[in-house]
Design a protein around this motif. Structure first.
Motif, mmCIF file in Angstrom:
data_model
loop_
_atom_site.group_PDB
_atom_site.id
_atom_site.type_symbol
_atom_site.label_atom_id
_atom_site.label_comp_id
_atom_site.label_asym_id
_atom_site.label_seq_id
_atom_site.Cartn_x
_atom_site.Cartn_y
_atom_site.Cartn_z
ATOM 1 N N LEU A 78 0.936 -1.026 0.046
ATOM 2 C CA LEU A 78 0.026 0.106 -0.036
ATOM 3 C C LEU A 78 0.988 1.385 -0.105
ATOM 4 O O LEU A 78 0.290 2.509 -0.743
ATOM 5 N N VAL A 79 1.859 1.483 1.148
ATOM 6 C CA VAL A 79 2.703 2.408 1.262
ATOM 7 C C VAL A 79 3.219 2.846 -0.930
ATOM 8 O O VAL A 79 3.263 3.606 -1.557
ATOM 9 N N GLN A 80 3.986 1.802 -1.360
ATOM 10 C CA GLN A 80 4.900 1.427 -2.475
ATOM 11 C C GLN A 80 3.472 2.245 -3.819
ATOM 12 O O GLN A 80 4.004 3.090 -4.137
ATOM 13 N N VAL A 81 2.089 1.366 -3.844
ATOM 14 C CA VAL A 81 1.198 2.166 -4.549
ATOM 15 C C VAL A 81 0.887 3.354 -4.176
ATOM 16 O O VAL A 81 1.257 4.662 -5.147
ATOM 17 N N ILE A 82 0.870 4.665 -2.729
ATOM 18 C CA ILE A 82 0.329 5.499 -3.143
ATOM 19 C C ILE A 82 1.586 6.568 -3.081
ATOM 20 O O ILE A 82 1.829 7.451 -3.311
ATOM 21 N N SER A 83 3.092 6.015 -2.709
ATOM 22 C CA SER A 83 4.507 6.385 -3.426
ATOM 23 C C SER A 83 4.270 6.976 -5.043
ATOM 24 O O SER A 83 4.217 7.646 -5.743
ATOM 25 N N GLN A 84 4.184 5.297 -5.337
ATOM 26 C CA GLN A 84 3.991 5.770 -6.888
ATOM 27 C C GLN A 84 2.301 6.870 -7.556
ATOM 28 O O GLN A 84 2.754 7.731 -8.421
ATOM 29 N N VAL A 85 1.064 6.839 -6.518
ATOM 30 C CA VAL A 85 0.238 7.264 -6.995
ATOM 31 C C VAL A 85 0.946 9.229 -7.528
ATOM 32 O O VAL A 85 0.434 10.448 -7.903
ATOM 33 N N LEU A 86 1.499 9.520 -5.450
ATOM 34 C CA LEU A 86 1.774 11.102 -5.411
ATOM 35 C C LEU A 86 3.025 11.377 -6.925
ATOM 36 O O LEU A 86 3.125 12.523 -7.387
ATOM 37 N N ASN A 87 4.267 10.650 -6.561
ATOM 38 C CA ASN A 87 5.128 10.674 -7.722
ATOM 39 C C ASN A 87 4.765 10.777 -9.130
ATOM 40 O O ASN A 87 5.027 11.745 -9.463
ATOM 41 N N MET A 88 3.229 10.026 -9.471
ATOM 42 C CA MET A 88 2.288 10.824 -10.713
ATOM 43 C C MET A 88 2.376 11.856 -10.562
ATOM 44 O O MET A 88 1.920 12.659 -11.465
#
Length: 738
Positions: A232-242
């Motif tokens: 979940l932390v990895q997905v949130i980081s990807q979304v924020l980077n996007m």
């Protein structure tokens, strides 16, 4: 040569000496300079002096009449009347007191010359008591109006604020929509949460799942494993980077750069608010509405910064009309202030009017005294004019008297010049001097009057030559001497002199020829001599003058064009070019000169009796040795010739003041010692030995003064080169040059 050129041609020869310099048998010298034997000049002077006496009497009479009138004991003295008027103007209730009320001063208004002249200039000759009464009533009205005005205070101007906010740009940026990236299921749900709760909320969720102690989902409260948290932390980081890659950060920075300023209301405790409550209230309402709009925009900007993907509600305000309302209400305040301040502009007008009325009343009240003052002023000016009229011819008469006296006194002026030149020639003020007598000049030598048989031919010729140069500039101002183009011929000017006095004559010629050639580039000088030694000395004078001209030019001073001289020798009836040569030695010769200077000019035996000592061999060469030493010294220390030392003011200024003039003149004689005993020149010398004519004591004096001269210019130089150099002894020698 035309007549004009002939008038500026001056020839010194035997005929000049015979004509202008005659020695009487009665031991007096006759006609050295022009005598004022013109009876017309004397009569004219006497008549002018009588006229001057009459003028002075008239001046004294006019001056006394003016003094008597100006006396304070005179009741018609204009200053006395002036003081009476001043006293009246300063009295209580008069001009000074009224002026205090007009200008609201603490003390009475000052009575000065400007005030007095202003009242004096007012014409009330056509006025009547009734007019004076009306003027006084107008003045009293002005004073009452001024009193009422001064109970109020003038308001400062009100400035309507400018609108610096760019609302159109704010609206444009707020309406910008950030496009969401393509996402999978869980990423899409996170982005949806991002658009609802904003980036801060998503970041907090990420931080929560990143903590080890988190075991339950904060939303659904179900148990969650570590692997699920990491995913979940990895997905949130990807979304924020996007989000960042999708230009969100740049857009957010653009939002943060927006600046909006509100307007300032008028405080209620001001004079403006108390005087114009309606206008100020309307203005403050407009400002508050405007500031409310600014606050709404700032809220929208903050919301957009927190959630760039959101589309906040539009701010529903008409910014242009709100600012126009501020302008209109602000101008209403400006108008109210201007109308309120009109009364204070009227105050300035009332003050000017009251001042004029006050001056006019003062003239009415003191008209009699002013009439007396005008009469006294007219009388006073008449007496001043009388004195001026009495003085007017005095200047011309005194100028004419001075001109005649100057012509009569030319004799004395020429005498001073001649005596100065004689002192130059003989290197002493009292060696040979002319003293004015009755229409003649007596000759004094070393302080004693001498007879004609005691006056040598050389001394007579020296007087003649000195008079010749003074005569060239007769009737010419000192600052204009030699400035006109002249042609000078000197026929054997150095004959019948002993060697030492020849040096003095050469030094005088050097000085006068430089003045002639430097003062006017068209002037010409021809010097003729039958003496080969003097021929070389004169050639040296010309080259020395040209050398000084070059040095002056290098120093940036104005100079005449190059001085071109020619030296000719008459051989078999034809003129041929001629020249001179010299050479020099140094270290040993410097010690020789110092040793010679240290020797005694008088030698005594064991009984204290003077002894006869033969110095002939030593004296024979010491003159040339001294010149060689000085020439080498000038080259080593200053890179210039002997004569250049005397021409260079910077070098001469290093000599102490008490020595400079004497040493500069005395040492110059060494310039003319042209190596008379050298092999190159001895063949061309006359059969007389020139140093034989200089006494041993005079040679010692010259050697000592040479050491003093060099010590003044470069003391360290002598101390390094002369063993056992005696500073105290050299200082004693320096007394000779004072």
């Amino acid at each position: 040569m035309n007549n004009s050129e002939k008038s500026e041609a001056y020839v010194y020869n035997e005929q000049f000496v015979d004509k202008y310099v005659r020695v009487k048998d009665n031991e007096n010298l006759e006609a050295i300079v022009m005598l004022s034997d013109n009876p017309d000049l004397t009569d004219s002077l006497k008549a002018l002096e009588t006229k001057e006496t009459d003028i002075m009497q008239n001046i004294e009479s006019a001056k006394q009449a003016l003094i008597n009138f100006e006396s304070f004991t005179n009741s018609q003295n204009k200053d006395r009347i002036h003081k009476k008027i001043d006293k009246q103007l300063k009295a209580d209730g008069a001009w000074s007191s009224i002026g205090k009320s007009i200008h609201a001063h603490e003390v009475k208004q000052q009575v000065n010359t400007t005030v007095f002249e202003s009242i004096r200039g007012i014409d009330v000759t056509e006025g009547t008591p009734a007019i004076a009464k009306q003027i006084m009533e107008l003045l009293e009205d002005d004073l009452r109006a001024l009193k009422q005005i001064r109970q109020k205070a003038e308001l400062p101007p009100f400035e309507v604020p400018t609108d610096k906010n760019d609302f159109s740009n704010v609206k444009k940026i707020l309406s910008t929509v950030i496009t969401m990236p393509t996402l999978n299921g869980i990423q899409e749900r996170i982005i949806k949460s991002l658009s609802i709760g904003g980036q801060n909320q998503i970041s907090r969720i990420k931080d929560t799942f990143s903590m080890p102690e988190t075991e339950y989902c904060p939303t659904c409260f179900r148990s969650i494993t570590s692997a699920e948290k990491e995913d979940l932390v990895q997905v949130i980081s990807q979304v924020l980077n996007m989000s960042k890659l999708n230009a969100e950060e740049e857009f957010t920075n653009q939002l943060k750069s927006l600046k909006l300023d509100d307007q300032t209301v008028i405080e209620q405790n001001t004079d403006m608010a108390s005087l114009f409550p309606k206008e100020v209230s309307a203005y403050n309402n407009a400002v508050e509405k405007y500031n409310e709009m600014v606050a709404k925009y700032l809220e929208a900007i903050a919301e957009k910064i927190n959630n760039p993907y959101s589309n906040p509600d539009a701010v529903d305000y008409d910014d242009k009309n709100l600012y126009k309302l501020i302008i209109s209400t602000g101008r209403a305040i400006q108008k109210a202030i201007e109308e309120y301040n009109v009364v204070f502009k009227k105050e300035k007008f009332l003050i000017r009017e009251a001042d004029l009325l006050n001056l006019t009343i003062a003239k009415y009240n003191n008209s009699e005294l002013f009439e007396q003052f005008e009469a006294a002023s007219a009388k006073h000016q008449s007496l001043i004019d009388n004195l001026s009229t009495a003085k007017s011819p005095l200047k011309d008469v005194q100028t004419n008297i001075a001109q005649i006296k100057a012509r009569l006194a030319e004799q004395k002026v020429a005498l001073d010049q001649i005596n100065d030149s004689l002192a130059h020639v003989f290197m002493a003020r009292n060696r040979l001097k002319l003293i004015e007598g009755d229409d003649c000049y007596r000759v004094q030598s070393r302080g004693e009057f001498i007879s004609t048989n005691q006056l040598s031919v050389g001394e007579r010729n020296a007087i003649s030559l000195c008079y010749f140069f003074s005569r060239i500039n007769s009737n010419v101002r000192a600052d204009q001497a030699y400035q006109r183009p002249i042609f000078v011929v000197l026929d054997d000017p150095i004959s019948s002199f002993d060697f030492e006095n020849k040096i003095g004559i050469l030094s005088l010629l050097r000085e006068e020829l430089e003045k002639i050639l430097f003062s006017n580039s068209d002037s010409k000088v021809v010097v003729m001599t039958h003496d080969a030694e003097m021929f070389q000395h004169v050639a040296k004078i010309y080259s020395d003058i040209e050398e000084r001209r070059v040095l002056l030019g290098k120093a940036g001073k104005p100079v005449v064009p190059k001085i071109i001289s020619h030296s000719y020798q008459l051989i078999s009836g034809r003129l041929t070019e001629a020249g001179t040569k010299s050479f020099n030695d140094y270290a040993r010769q410097l010690e020789e000169v110092y040793a010679y200077a240290m020797s005694d000019d008088q030698v005594t035996d064991e009984n204290g009796q003077d002894m006869e000592v033969d110095y002939a061999q030593e004296d024979l060469f010491i003159g040339n040795t001294m010149r060689r030493v000085l020439e080498a010294f000038s080259t080593f220390c200053f890179r210039c010739s002997i004569s250049a030392i005397f021409n260079d003011q910077d070098i001469m200024n290093t000599i102490p003041d008490i020595h400079r003039e004497f040493l500069g003149t005395f040492m110059y004689r060494l310039v003319f010692n042209s190596e008379s005993h050298s092999e190159e020149n001895i063949k061309s010398q006359p059969d007389s030995n020139s140093t034989d004519f200089i006494s041993h004591s005079e040679l010692i004096k010259t050697a000592r003064l040479l050491i003093v001269f060099m010590d003044d210019l470069n003391a360290l130089h002598l101390r390094k080169l002369i063993p056992n150099f005696n500073e105290n002894e050299v200082q004693t020698w320096g007394q000779i040059a004072i």
